[in-house]
Design a protein around this motif. Structure first.
Motif, mmCIF file in Angstrom:
data_model
loop_
_atom_site.group_PDB
_atom_site.id
_atom_site.type_symbol
_atom_site.label_atom_id
_atom_site.label_comp_id
_atom_site.label_asym_id
_atom_site.label_seq_id
_atom_site.Cartn_x
_atom_site.Cartn_y
_atom_site.Cartn_z
ATOM 1 N N LEU A 148 15.312 11.422 -7.531
ATOM 2 C CA LEU A 148 14.841 12.243 -6.277
ATOM 3 C C LEU A 148 15.835 11.951 -4.306
ATOM 4 N N ASP A 149 15.875 10.225 -4.773
ATOM 5 C CA ASP A 149 17.086 9.929 -3.716
ATOM 6 C C ASP A 149 18.219 9.463 -3.837
ATOM 7 N N HIS A 150 19.053 10.101 -4.728
ATOM 8 C CA HIS A 150 20.232 9.591 -4.779
ATOM 9 C C HIS A 150 21.367 10.420 -6.181
ATOM 10 N N ALA A 151 20.262 11.310 -6.430
ATOM 11 C CA ALA A 151 21.187 12.684 -6.853
ATOM 12 C C ALA A 151 21.823 13.580 -5.291
ATOM 13 N N PRO A 203 22.609 17.250 -3.731
ATOM 14 C CA PRO A 203 22.354 18.163 -4.136
ATOM 15 C C PRO A 203 23.291 18.915 -4.846
ATOM 16 N N GLY A 204 22.841 19.920 -5.534
ATOM 17 C CA GLY A 204 23.104 20.898 -6.577
ATOM 18 C C GLY A 204 23.207 20.427 -7.890
ATOM 19 N N ALA A 205 23.368 18.899 -7.894
ATOM 20 C CA ALA A 205 23.376 18.276 -9.222
ATOM 21 C C ALA A 205 21.988 19.061 -10.534
ATOM 22 N N LEU A 206 22.724 19.338 -11.531
ATOM 23 C CA LEU A 206 21.802 19.760 -12.656
ATOM 24 C C LEU A 206 21.074 18.595 -13.608
ATOM 25 N N LYS A 258 6.358 19.810 -12.665
ATOM 26 C CA LYS A 258 6.601 18.914 -11.611
ATOM 27 C C LYS A 258 7.420 18.507 -11.224
ATOM 28 N N LEU A 259 9.011 18.173 -12.494
ATOM 29 C CA LEU A 259 10.223 17.743 -11.933
ATOM 30 C C LEU A 259 10.616 18.945 -11.359
ATOM 31 N N ALA A 260 10.938 19.662 -11.637
ATOM 32 C CA ALA A 260 11.379 20.820 -11.770
ATOM 33 C C ALA A 260 11.506 21.250 -10.043
ATOM 34 N N ARG A 261 9.420 21.433 -9.481
ATOM 35 C CA ARG A 261 9.234 21.976 -8.399
ATOM 36 C C ARG A 261 10.067 20.501 -7.010
ATOM 37 N N ALA A 299 13.417 20.965 -6.842
ATOM 38 C CA ALA A 299 14.109 22.615 -6.696
ATOM 39 C C ALA A 299 13.695 21.875 -4.524
ATOM 40 N N ALA A 300 13.111 20.747 -4.666
ATOM 41 C CA ALA A 300 13.249 20.575 -3.130
ATOM 42 C C ALA A 300 14.369 19.750 -2.708
ATOM 43 N N ARG A 301 15.061 19.537 -2.934
ATOM 44 C CA ARG A 301 15.844 18.580 -3.166
ATOM 45 C C ARG A 301 17.474 18.971 -3.417
ATOM 46 N N GLY A 302 16.839 20.778 -4.033
ATOM 47 C CA GLY A 302 18.182 21.208 -4.168
ATOM 48 C C GLY A 302 19.173 20.490 -5.243
ATOM 49 N N LEU A 303 18.214 19.997 -6.361
ATOM 50 C CA LEU A 303 18.477 19.392 -7.815
ATOM 51 C C LEU A 303 17.770 21.380 -8.721
#
Lengths: 290, 290, 290, 290
Positions: free
Chosen positions: B79-82, B84-87, B101-104, B107-111
């Motif tokens: 979450l910290d390093h990927a 934004p917009g990455a799949l 939880k991963l999805a939620r 999404a909050a970080r734009g993944l």
């Protein structure tokens, strides 16, 4: 070609007796229903006034009856009137214990007895493609081959007297259990908001694949429970399975649970539906009645 | 072709990462085992010093880890390093709750997050013929298609976030349950003196037919329990299934019983054997230890 | 008399904290609900602005929280702010695994930790007659005796860290299972046209006797399911039991089935009823919904 | 005082017949064992050459036999030779279905039939403190009171013909199930390193309390499985319970699972041990054979 007595001309017995006539055998039938006997006469067979008359002089005696009590009810007349040396094939699905009694008491009168329960249902009987599980001796199995060929597609000697019933029991255990497992998979996926149709496609493509998933998943998802093989009959079969396990002194917790789920389906009023309606019990347990 | 971060280069992840290299992607892997990373470098990929370094700049982030705790452990760094917009594709088999939880949090970080558990085992991974059950959006599923094509044979979008895990859970429930049913059929027939091999042939030819009967009945009768998919792993999966049922608020009595039989297999010391070794529990219940 | 921090002033915690005040202890409470804290102040205790403030300077730290996540949420603050040497008593019903983690991490900070789940419900808390199952060392158990005496009637050291939770799990397993058995007895007798009240009297007079038959058979026959201990809470406890069994590497098929029946009660919408409402699931399985 | 025919002078019947002699009745017994009859004569009773001779002229006919087949075997002679108007009390534990058949066929010959299975075992028979569950009419129940008073401590009319058997079935279901639950509690606690003796003390003091915990927990922890009531007999009773449930059209999943665990105890070779030896099955499932 043989002289054959055929006792029990119901949904299954009627087409089977017809196939034996077609194959050239001389078939004399008996059934408590007069219509059933008329049908056999129309098909080229004969009918008798009772079990005694039917079996007298027959080289092969066949019974195809609903359950243990009916088989036990006609047994004394068969024992008293069948010719020593005659082959007695019981196609009924009954407890292995009763089949073994037939074999024992038949042998005492010189009869050669085979238990030969079938699977494939009414459709299989009509199309003469039944699967037949046979218990008895190799010699008697071979003698019965012309009969099996007339009514079935596959038939196999699986062991001594009663063995056919044990294999039928094992079959119904796996079938009932597979329905129960698929039902839980469906309810779990639907409750979770999953596309259950896509999900079952995935299951059907991997190690979870089964004949039931192949031919029943669409009707189960559509809640189309027209029979097919009725819950009431599978309930009867689960009783046989539990008796068989008791006889063989084995514990089958999965089978016992499946038996209760099928009993529940019946108690909930679904006895006349296809056995895939086990899904309705699984739904009701989760408050998701459809 | 994409820049891919691949976290978890174990028995499954290692060949999967290799296929992605072969398919032309630029793969940077990370694993706690240095050997695993050397293998990836030898295959043409790169390795990173940690999760953060691996995911930095990647268009696609992949995790293939043993269980929920490992996935939860790497999540913060992803979450910290990927970018934004990455799949973010998680191939691990974990609880639907954790996938959601991963999805939620992603999404909050734009993944853009997909849960994508697989079946087919090590063999399927090596041969790139895995079955993949995907939860997430249609758009992200399509974006992930080149990855799925490189490692799997069939892949299907089955619903929103977590849906892949629910389908995997349903799959493992049916697989485990089918083993338990076949085990009871075998023990019942053997205890009754039936030719179990002939009996299973009959079952495999009718409505009881299944992939498991097709490919495992001989090894089960021979008590050949070399893995294959180990009891220990199926035990882990049954835990996920029960959590999934709890999350979906459904009752699955069959699944719960299967879970205990598999727990028994493990407790009896068979955790390292193939899951078909469930047969050993069924035997032990009937005092027929082999 | 001791300075006590009491975290969690709900239905159980509130009267327990009150009893400690009455016994002469200096009690500082914390709860997310302001009303709960006002109640404690009215009873002669103090309230704190947060966990850290409450535990600072306390000789005894107590938590009484709903489930694992709440206990895990306050743990870091307790570890950071409690005095080395303080006694930490967790009265919550949680998994043995989490209790063992508390003990381990507490010990690392010099805390002396006891897991001390209770039974007896709200009534037992109000009347200070709780049953307390304690895991930890003999020395710490003795140090905690004044606390146990203030809130409970019986308390017992049952083993090392986590042991209290295991005993609580065993207790809830037997309680839930007994309800399920009595429910089947009732449904069987009623469906058979038996005078179930007379029948249960007979059962209560012989080897089938139990506390549950004594105090619940009339309300069960009358379908009076006002709580008491709610299905929702027993459902939570069954989750703990299954996790405990997993942790102890044992198979508990009876417990697993009970867990599914209780899950069914909840899924059918009875979560707010008394746990004796398990009877409603048993009825529904037999199409006898009341 | 009445003239009584007593058929079946085994472990239970022998002391029961003796108590009836003591109470002043004129008792004529019959048993296949000559010793049993000598015992009755020594006690002041008479013996007969067969069932017919015993029942001729009796005001009360009693049977106390092992199972359905033995009861069915003597029924025709009782029907043919008992006096119209005689009271027929069957103390045997058999299926409700067979009891109802007795009542039906007895009524057709003018007999007044009660099913009156007992609990309390050999000890209860010897000490004349049996618990008796009676199915039949109020009038016949009252007529039988002097008999019940001579052999039992508590006796209760629980409904029409067969009701006694249903209550006995419900009793054995709860008893067997409670053993299974306690066994899982024991194995869970022992595997977790808990002081199981202290743990069971806690259970016995709360809502989990039961007669079984009271009188059997010490012997279970000591693995002292001397009978008492043997697994073999409880196995027979579980068969009756499942038949009863089938007859009443109810589903009893808990009962079905208990039945398989008891079947497992028998299959594992523990048929001659006390039913508390169910613990051995639970242990074996977790690889903890003692």
């Amino acid at each position: 070609m043989s002289r054959i007595a055929f006792i029990g001309l119901g949904v299954m017995g009627s087409p089977m007796a017809g196939h034996l006539v077609t194959a050239g055998h001389e078939v004399t039938g008996f059934d408590l229903g007069e219509e059933a006997m008329a049908r056999l006469r129309a098909a080229g067979g004969a009918s008798a006034a009772g079990v005694a008359e039917a079996v007298k002089g027959a080289e092969i005696v066949i019974t195809m009856l609903p359950a243990d009590p009916q088989v036990e009810a006609v047994l004394p007349e068969i024992l008293d009137h069948a010719e020593p040396g005659a082959l007695y094939i019981d196609f009924s699905t009954i407890t292995p214990q009763t089949s073994q009694k037939l074999a024992r008491e038949g042998a005492a009168r010189g009869l050669r007895v085979l238990d030969a329960p079938v699977s494939g249902g009414e459709k299989g009987a009509v199309e003469a493609v039944l699967s037949i599980m046979v218990g008895g001796s190799q010699e008697d199995f071979e003698a019965a081959t012309p009969v099996f060929e007339a009514v079935g597609k596959t038939f196999k000697l699986v062991g001594p007297a009663g063995a056919g019933q044990y294999v039928k029991a094992a079959n119904q255990l796996v079938v009932g259990g597979t329905y129960a497992l698929v039902a839980e998979a469906v309810v779990l996926m639907e409750a979770a908001g999953v596309d259950a149709s896509a999900g079952l496609d995935v299951l059907a493509g991997g190690l979870a694949a089964s004949r039931i998933l192949d031919i029943k998943r669409e009707s189960m998802l559509a809640r189309d429970f027209r029979p097919g093989f009725r819950i009431d009959l599978h309930h009867k079969d689960m009783g046989i399975i539990l008796d068989a396990a008791r006889g063989a002194e084995v514990a089958i917790p999965m089978g016992a649970l499946v038996a209760q789920l099928i009993a529940a389906a019946r108690a909930q009023g679904h006895g006349g539906l296809d056995h895939s309606a086990l899904l309705k019990v699984t739904e009701s347990l989760s408050g998701r009645d459809s």
